[in-house]
Design a protein around this motif. Structure first.
Motif, short mmCIF file in Angstrom:
data_model
loop_
_atom_site.label_atom_id
_atom_site.label_comp_id
_atom_site.label_asym_id
_atom_site.label_seq_id
_atom_site.Cartn_x
_atom_site.Cartn_y
_atom_site.Cartn_z
N UNK A 1 0.84 -1.20 0.00
CA UNK A 1 0.00 0.00 0.00
C UNK A 1 0.87 1.25 0.00
N UNK A 2 0.39 2.27 -0.71
CA UNK A 2 1.15 3.52 -0.79
C UNK A 2 0.20 4.71 -0.80
N UNK A 3 0.74 5.86 -0.44
CA UNK A 3 0.04 7.10 -0.77
C UNK A 3 0.21 7.29 -2.27
N UNK A 4 -0.80 7.82 -2.97
CA UNK A 4 -0.62 8.02 -4.41
C UNK A 4 0.52 9.00 -4.67
N UNK A 5 1.48 8.58 -5.51
CA UNK A 5 2.68 9.40 -5.76
C UNK A 5 3.41 8.87 -6.98
N UNK A 6 4.21 9.73 -7.59
CA UNK A 6 5.03 9.31 -8.73
C UNK A 6 5.98 10.41 -9.15
N UNK A 7 6.75 10.15 -10.19
CA UNK A 7 7.76 11.11 -10.62
C UNK A 7 7.14 12.35 -11.25
N UNK A 8 7.67 13.48 -10.86
CA UNK A 8 7.27 14.75 -11.47
C UNK A 8 7.66 14.74 -12.95
N UNK A 9 6.77 15.24 -13.80
CA UNK A 9 7.05 15.32 -15.24
C UNK A 9 7.65 16.68 -15.59
N UNK A 10 8.24 16.77 -16.79
CA UNK A 10 8.75 18.06 -17.28
C UNK A 10 7.58 19.02 -17.45
N UNK A 11 7.84 20.30 -17.29
CA UNK A 11 6.83 21.35 -17.49
C UNK A 11 5.63 21.21 -16.57
N UNK A 12 5.86 20.71 -15.37
CA UNK A 12 4.77 20.47 -14.44
C UNK A 12 5.17 21.02 -13.07
N UNK A 13 4.24 21.67 -12.38
CA UNK A 13 4.53 22.10 -11.00
C UNK A 13 4.36 20.89 -10.08
N UNK A 14 4.95 20.97 -8.89
CA UNK A 14 4.84 19.85 -7.95
C UNK A 14 3.39 19.61 -7.55
N UNK A 15 2.64 20.69 -7.42
CA UNK A 15 1.22 20.60 -7.06
C UNK A 15 0.43 19.90 -8.18
N UNK A 16 0.73 20.28 -9.42
CA UNK A 16 0.06 19.64 -10.57
C UNK A 16 0.43 18.15 -10.65
#
Ligand SMILES: [Zn+2]
Length: 182
Positions: A65-80
């Motif tokens: 089980x995990x909190x939903x999460x993954x790698x940040x994409x290019x051209x994306x804010x951390x919040x997005x």
């Protein structure tokens, strides 16, 4: 052996002029391949007194089980990015409230960031990266089946120290020995 991403020639580890650490440098064209830490973004989503967790359908830590999460994409804010990952993995409609925790993982060159968020309604629709998405009462959190140390720590501080009452963003450096959560 590494190859140049610009010209395809072999590259070697060398310290560039006016630098102080080794980089991968192309033997032919001199292109320097800088490598920097990757950023993982996620959310701790609540609905009433329940917390959203997703069961991983991918390695590493398949079935945990995990909190939903993954790698940040290019051209994306951390919040997005945190919002996108939450939608992809759980199908949840969420509103992010604030940044909650940042973990430095220098041993694997990652930074993990978790935002607090609220589910708009309790309907979930897990994506292909999740076997299941479910809302857990705090006393039902599967502590021994959590995927990553940063996930366990985020849940720990949320459950243990007054939930959203603290205004400071939590920060900790996680060591390799903590990577398994159980
Ligand atoms: Zn090259």
């Amino acid at each position: 052996m590494k190859f140049c991403s610009e010209c395809g020639s072999t590259s070697s580890l060398k310290i560039p002029l006016e630098d102080n650490r080794e980089r991968v440098i192309c033997d032919e064209c001199g292109y320097i391949q800088y490598e920097n830490p990757k950023i993982v973004v996620g959310t701790l989503c609540t609905y009433e007194n329940k917390i959203l967790l997703c069961k991983r359908a991918i390695e590493p830590r398949y079935g945990f089980w995990t909190l939903p999460a993954g790698f940040l994409e290019l051209n994306e804010s951390t919040r997005e990015g945190a919002t996108r990952e939450t939608i992809e993995e759980s199908g949840a409609e969420i509103i992010i409230s604030k940044l909650y925790a940042i973990f430095d993982l220098p041993f694997c060159n990652q930074v993990h960031m978790f935002y607090l968020a609220h589910l708009q309604k309790p309907s979930l629709c897990p994506g292909h990266e999740s076997l299941e998405a479910r809302l857990f009462e705090i006393n039902q959190i599967p502590w021994s089946e959590l995927s990553f140390a940063s996930v366990k720590k985020t849940l720990d501080i949320f459950v243990g120290c007054g939930k959203e009452t603290s205004t400071a963003v939590y920060n900790e450096v996680l060591e390799k020995k903590n990577i398994a959560s159980n």
